[in-house]
Design a protein around this motif. Sequence first.
Motif, short mmCIF file in Angstrom:
data_model
loop_
_atom_site.label_atom_id
_atom_site.label_comp_id
_atom_site.label_asym_id
_atom_site.label_seq_id
_atom_site.Cartn_x
_atom_site.Cartn_y
_atom_site.Cartn_z
N TYR A 165 9.12 -6.11 -20.53
CA TYR A 165 9.25 -6.94 -18.59
C TYR A 165 10.82 -7.29 -17.84
N THR A 166 10.69 -8.77 -19.15
CA THR A 166 11.08 -9.52 -18.22
C THR A 166 12.83 -8.53 -18.77
N ILE A 167 13.48 -8.11 -19.56
CA ILE A 167 14.45 -7.17 -19.84
C ILE A 167 14.31 -6.22 -18.85
N ASN A 207 21.08 -14.47 -6.24
CA ASN A 207 19.50 -14.33 -7.02
C ASN A 207 19.64 -12.83 -8.76
N SER A 208 20.70 -11.91 -7.52
CA SER A 208 20.44 -10.80 -9.11
C SER A 208 21.47 -11.54 -10.11
N PHE A 217 19.38 -15.09 -16.44
CA PHE A 217 18.76 -15.60 -16.98
C PHE A 217 17.87 -15.57 -18.12
N ALA A 218 17.68 -13.51 -17.52
CA ALA A 218 16.45 -13.19 -18.14
C ALA A 218 16.54 -13.10 -20.00
N THR A 276 15.38 -18.29 -7.88
CA THR A 276 15.12 -17.57 -9.35
C THR A 276 15.03 -17.76 -10.46
N MET A 277 14.74 -18.81 -10.68
CA MET A 277 14.21 -19.16 -11.90
C MET A 277 12.85 -19.02 -11.13
N ALA A 278 12.32 -19.12 -10.48
CA ALA A 278 10.58 -19.23 -10.14
C ALA A 278 10.23 -17.41 -10.43
N GLU A 279 11.32 -16.93 -9.42
CA GLU A 279 11.25 -15.18 -10.29
C GLU A 279 10.69 -15.13 -11.12
N LEU A 280 11.53 -15.26 -12.32
CA LEU A 280 11.25 -14.66 -13.26
C LEU A 280 10.28 -15.67 -13.90
N CYS A 281 9.70 -16.21 -13.91
CA CYS A 281 8.23 -17.76 -14.18
C CYS A 281 7.65 -16.14 -14.16
N ILE A 282 7.33 -15.73 -12.19
CA ILE A 282 6.29 -14.79 -11.44
C ILE A 282 6.42 -13.04 -11.75
#
Length: 596
Positions: A164-166, A436-437, A443-444, A506-512
């Motif tokens: 899902y992260t990819i 953001n993108s 970092f994804a 962005t770090m927050a978004e990747l966590c959630i």
Amino acid sequence: MMALDGEMNKEQIPGGDMFKEKVLGHPAGLFVLFFTEMWERFSYYGMRALLIMFFTASLADGGWQWEKGHAMAIFGTYTSLVYISTLLGGYFADKVVGYRYAVLIGALLMTFGHAAMAVESPFFIYTGLVLLVFGSGFFKPNMTSIVAQMYKSPALESKKDGAYTIFYMGVNSGAFFGILLCGYLGEKIGWNWGFGLAGIFMLFGLLQFWLAQNIFGDIGLTPAKAKAAAAANSLDTPTEKLNHFTGLDLTLVFLSAALGLAWILNDPVSKISKGVYNLFPFSVGPLQGSDFIVLTALALFIALLIIRIPRYEKVVRDRMLAIVFFAFVVMFFWAIFEQAPGSLTIFAKNYTQRMLEGNWAMVFKIVNALMTVVPLGIITWVLYLLFGQTFKKYSWSNIILAFSFLMIWIIAGWMIFREFGTSVSEVPASWFGTLNSLFIIAFAPLFSKLWDSKYNPNANMKYALGMILLGIGMACVAIGASSIPVGAETASVSIIWLILVYFFHTMAELCISPVSLSYVSKLVPGRMIAMMFGIWYLAVAIGMKLAGMFGEYSDKVAEKHGLSYFFWILTAVAVILGVFSALIYPLIKKLMHGVK
């Protein structure tokens, strides 16, 4: 025993031979979805970047010269309906057409929608927005449902978060280039060029997906075919007691949906018409009619949850309660995160030093060029890896994908060359939205590896960490705004504060955000996946509306206490929810019944 398990896993894994062809440790089919979603997000964010500017631009500049409030009202209704329509799309996919045809229908509707908007007349703009709403409803939940079905086997469960992260990196790659290129063409050349480019790449995404669909094996077939394939390829499992909708359930669904939709549609109409057309021209005590209606709709929906959830079997019931908690956190996450197109963009436009001259102008041009070329080069490399695995079987899909990337390289090169011909650079306020993108693209992969490793934190800690990072981002802009006097309309704050905001957010978004989709697919029965994704997007839609309400409240707070005070409020909300998520971990762990 291991040999027997191997045979069972081969039988049980959806899609069969799809998992023999791998790219970056994941099945090649994931990257077919990656590029399909990338072009859909390119079209969505590319159009979204232009919509407000088009509505508010002067007639001389080809716009409609609307008031900003009117443009934001229709924009908010559009973005909310995009997520609400996923309920309809999820239902039809689960019950009628299957995931693949739902994606095809959605992509076709969105292609026609973007084409209509390129005409720029009122009839075609409104028609285009309607087509985009319904198209997104069919497309959005069912793309994620296909990913969920690909990783349905217990043998692949540990890779689901990474997948899902990819996939989410594909989402943001499209968003980055859509904002960058559609926005640039729309502003510099003409609005119809930006709207039209969005439609062209939506068409490319549709074609490459449909021509490569056999890579998914049995996944995403029509419900009847999918059931037959499941019966042929899986072991018998205990049947699960179904929770049928009662008359009361359906009544609550209808009333809450009807009132909610009426409120969403009435909001821009009543504002644009200045009250001439208003479905709720009354008040109930201190509440205006519109406020009373939306609170009633929310109360009816909560009543529906209270009535239905206890009727499920214990494990399903407990896991759905866990989803309700995560949805609650996600609503506030998006309400704060989506200040980006609202209060943060206003901060960038009115309170940030964006005029660059001399060496700093050249630095920006170089950075902007690298930001464009490096991510495009990385994604082109991923495309090359996909070609190596799939070109022989799906040559036409690959050729269309290659042609679309050739077009992107040409447009990006033209933009960079054109910008280097200027002597002074003014950083566009919308440019910060690409950060953001960009950060997600960068970092994804790191987060994907982390979620696949032994250091993978539990669900609650991911939500807690995400909300705390979100709060840190808001604290950065609060500190940056601390020097702005109360009531000031302009200032020249350093751009470093906005860069830090987008980094931490962005770090927050990747966590959630990407792992949220993963947990929904893990916690609900397979037959409910698409519908539950639709309900999840309903929570996101509520968050989008809350973001607008917070943005409106910011003006009142800034006038009385200063803009910094508003950002500190959002910081506190995010951090408190983050700490609460960590503290409630034992209860949520119990409700999840072993799902990690």
